[in-house]
Design a protein around this motif. Structure first.
Motif, PDB file in Angstrom:
ATOM      1  N   ALA A  99      13.437 -22.245   2.622  1.00  0.00           N
ATOM      2  CA  ALA A  99      14.677 -22.436   3.396  1.00  0.00           C
ATOM      3  C   ALA A  99      14.966 -23.926   3.502  1.00  0.00           C
ATOM      4  N   PRO A 100      15.453 -24.539   2.430  1.00  0.00           N
ATOM      5  CA  PRO A 100      15.682 -25.993   2.430  1.00  0.00           C
ATOM      6  C   PRO A 100      16.611 -26.427   3.569  1.00  0.00           C
ATOM      7  N   GLY A 101      16.185 -27.466   4.280  1.00  0.00           N
ATOM      8  CA  GLY A 101      16.995 -28.019   5.344  1.00  0.00           C
ATOM      9  C   GLY A 101      16.937 -27.288   6.666  1.00  0.00           C
ATOM     10  N   ARG A 102      16.037 -26.309   6.776  1.00  0.00           N
ATOM     11  CA  ARG A 102      15.973 -25.530   8.014  1.00  0.00           C
ATOM     12  C   ARG A 102      14.596 -25.512   8.651  1.00  0.00           C
ATOM     13  N   VAL A 103      13.628 -26.254   8.119  1.00  0.00           N
ATOM     14  CA  VAL A 103      12.251 -26.133   8.565  1.00  0.00           C
ATOM     15  C   VAL A 103      11.812 -27.361   9.351  1.00  0.00           C
ATOM     16  N   ASP A 104      11.187 -27.125  10.515  1.00  0.00           N
ATOM     17  CA  ASP A 104      10.620 -28.179  11.351  1.00  0.00           C
ATOM     18  C   ASP A 104       9.112 -28.002  11.445  1.00  0.00           C
ATOM     19  N   LEU A 105       8.393 -29.099  11.307  1.00  0.00           N
ATOM     20  CA  LEU A 105       6.951 -29.102  11.538  1.00  0.00           C
ATOM     21  C   LEU A 105       6.672 -29.873  12.817  1.00  0.00           C
ATOM     22  N   GLY A 106       6.382 -29.139  13.884  1.00  0.00           N
ATOM     23  CA  GLY A 106       5.953 -29.762  15.126  1.00  0.00           C
ATOM     24  C   GLY A 106       4.443 -29.687  15.216  1.00  0.00           C
ATOM     25  N   VAL A 107       3.812 -30.797  15.591  1.00  0.00           N
ATOM     26  CA  VAL A 107       2.356 -30.880  15.655  1.00  0.00           C
ATOM     27  C   VAL A 107       1.922 -31.225  17.078  1.00  0.00           C
ATOM     28  N   GLY A 108       0.886 -30.540  17.560  1.00  0.00           N
ATOM     29  CA  GLY A 108       0.356 -30.806  18.893  1.00  0.00           C
ATOM     30  C   GLY A 108      -1.096 -31.227  18.850  1.00  0.00           C
ATOM     31  N   LYS A 109      -1.506 -31.924  19.888  1.00  0.00           N
ATOM     32  CA  LYS A 109      -2.879 -32.433  19.981  1.00  0.00           C
ATOM     33  C   LYS A 109      -3.785 -31.486  20.750  1.00  0.00           C
ATOM     34  N   ALA A 110      -3.206 -30.596  21.547  1.00  0.00           N
ATOM     35  CA  ALA A 110      -3.981 -29.691  22.400  1.00  0.00           C
ATOM     36  C   ALA A 110      -4.699 -28.636  21.559  1.00  0.00           C
ATOM     37  N   PRO A 111      -5.682 -27.939  22.138  1.00  0.00           N
ATOM     38  CA  PRO A 111      -6.407 -26.913  21.382  1.00  0.00           C
ATOM     39  C   PRO A 111      -5.667 -25.593  21.261  1.00  0.00           C
ATOM     40  N   PRO A 163      12.343 -30.150  -2.177  1.00  0.00           N
ATOM     41  CA  PRO A 163      13.481 -31.055  -2.371  1.00  0.00           C
ATOM     42  C   PRO A 163      14.007 -31.594  -1.044  1.00  0.00           C
ATOM     43  N   VAL A 164      13.932 -30.781   0.006  1.00  0.00           N
ATOM     44  CA  VAL A 164      14.276 -31.220   1.363  1.00  0.00           C
ATOM     45  C   VAL A 164      13.044 -30.971   2.229  1.00  0.00           C
ATOM     46  N   GLN A 165      12.368 -32.038   2.617  1.00  0.00           N
ATOM     47  CA  GLN A 165      11.107 -31.896   3.335  1.00  0.00           C
ATOM     48  C   GLN A 165      11.330 -31.391   4.754  1.00  0.00           C
TER      49      GLN A 165
END
Length: 338
Positions: A99-111, A163-165
């Motif tokens: 799904a180019p242009g629609r993906v978010d990678l959120g990263v957390g530090k908690a367990p 192509p779209v990160q």
């Protein structure tokens, strides 16, 4: 006065429901959120709990992307300490190809769970090789930043390159997290839904705005109902407890019993287990909208990530529909007046 609204979902399992019920409601909520004008829909990561059905955000992201059309979908967030940065990059490069242009990678530090699940997730991992969280995040950023021109037959690449990160977000509630996100030129989300201390919010957001030109995003807990009494009743069911252990570890949990269990499983005495003052914005649509407007004005917030901590499905859907309608109505009136 204009800001975006997005959603964070944990797939809560209400009383007398199954995990399948909760997951189907998560999909329904994502589809409704798209129709209601929400900007993104994020899935949280929680382990070893019978109350939530979301241990693997990546799987739900793929499922939801295939059954929505416009809304951005992502993690809020992947608990990076448990995983290989390379594997996380592969997962999100694959999603970004779907799904180019629609993906978010959120990263957390908690367990994302108590120590028993953490040990199971990290079984066989050498802590020294894994490195600090900042090292892991830098590795992940590097894997995601490679382009086809930089890859050769003998090099290691997190394929398939997209192509779209995926957009990259660090979730946190500290000056350290804001500084780390800025150093990597990631987006940053202040986790006020876990720590609503206004002084800390001010300090962290101020630091972020000094270091980065990216938007200011804040996650908040919100409950909207037709009446104040209904909203208050729902809000009274929600607790957030802060836990501090003798080994220096600090986490947020949902009850005092969870705090005590965390200390037992970690094998470190609890120095402090205390209920945090509620930071939930609860009330009628008008009251909640006014609360968000006030935070927007005071702190320059561009986007709110809305966490509605209500397990019962109809109440959650109603809350988020009322919120979307209230904010959209106000912003439309302002555009007409302008």
């Amino acid at each position: 006065m204009s800001y975006r609204l997005s959603l964070l979902d944990k797939s809560p399992i209400a009383e007398h429901e199954t995990a399948q019920d909760a997951l189907l409601r998560t999909l329904q909520l994502a589809q409704q959120a798209e129709n209601w004008g929400y900007h993104r829909f994020w899935i949280a990561e929680h382990h070893n709990t019978s109350q939530l059905a979301s241990p693997s955000p990546e799987l739900l992201i793929a499922w939801i992307l295939g059954q929505t059309r416009r809304i951005r979908v992502g993690s809020g967030g992947v608990m990076l300490q448990h995983y290989s940065p390379y594997k996380v990059a592969e997962n999100f490069n694959l999603l970004a190809n779907l799904a180019p242009g629609r993906v978010d990678l959120g990263v957390g530090k908690a367990p994302g769970g108590l120590p028993l699940s953490t040990r199971a997730l990290q079984q066989g991992v050498n802590p020294e090789e894994k490195g600090r969280f900042a090292d892991q995040l830098a590795q992940l950023d590097n894997w995601l930043s490679l382009t086809p021109d930089e890859s050769a037959d003998e090099s290691l690449v997190a394929t398939p390159l997209a192509p779209v990160q995926a957009e990259r977000f660090l979730l946190g509630a500290s000056l350290e997290s804001a500084t780390l996100a800025a150093s990597l030129d990631w987006h940053f989300v202040y986790a006020a839904h876990l720590n609503g201390d206004k002084t800390l919010l001010r300090d962290v957001v101020t630091r972020w705005q000094q270091l980065s030109r990216r938007d200011t995003l804040v996650a908040v807990q919100v409950i909207v109902a037709e009446t104040q009494a209904q909203a208050d009743t729902l809000a009274q069911q929600v607790e957030v407890w802060g836990v501090e252990l003798a080994n220096g570890q600090k986490v947020s949990v949902a009850s005092e019993a969870q705090g005590q269990a965390f200390a037992r499983q970690a094998g470190s005495p609890a120095v402090r287990i205390a209920r945090r003052e509620s930071a939930i914005i609860a009330g009628t649509p008008e009251k909640v909208r006014a609360g968000l407007d006030g935070l927007h004005q005071q702190f320059g917030i561009d986007e709110f990530i809305i966490d509605t901590p209500v397990a019962e499905g109809r109440a959650r859907l109603t809350s988020l529909l009322l919120l979307a309608q209230a904010v959209a109505q106000t912003q439309t009136l302002q555009e007409v007046a302008g």
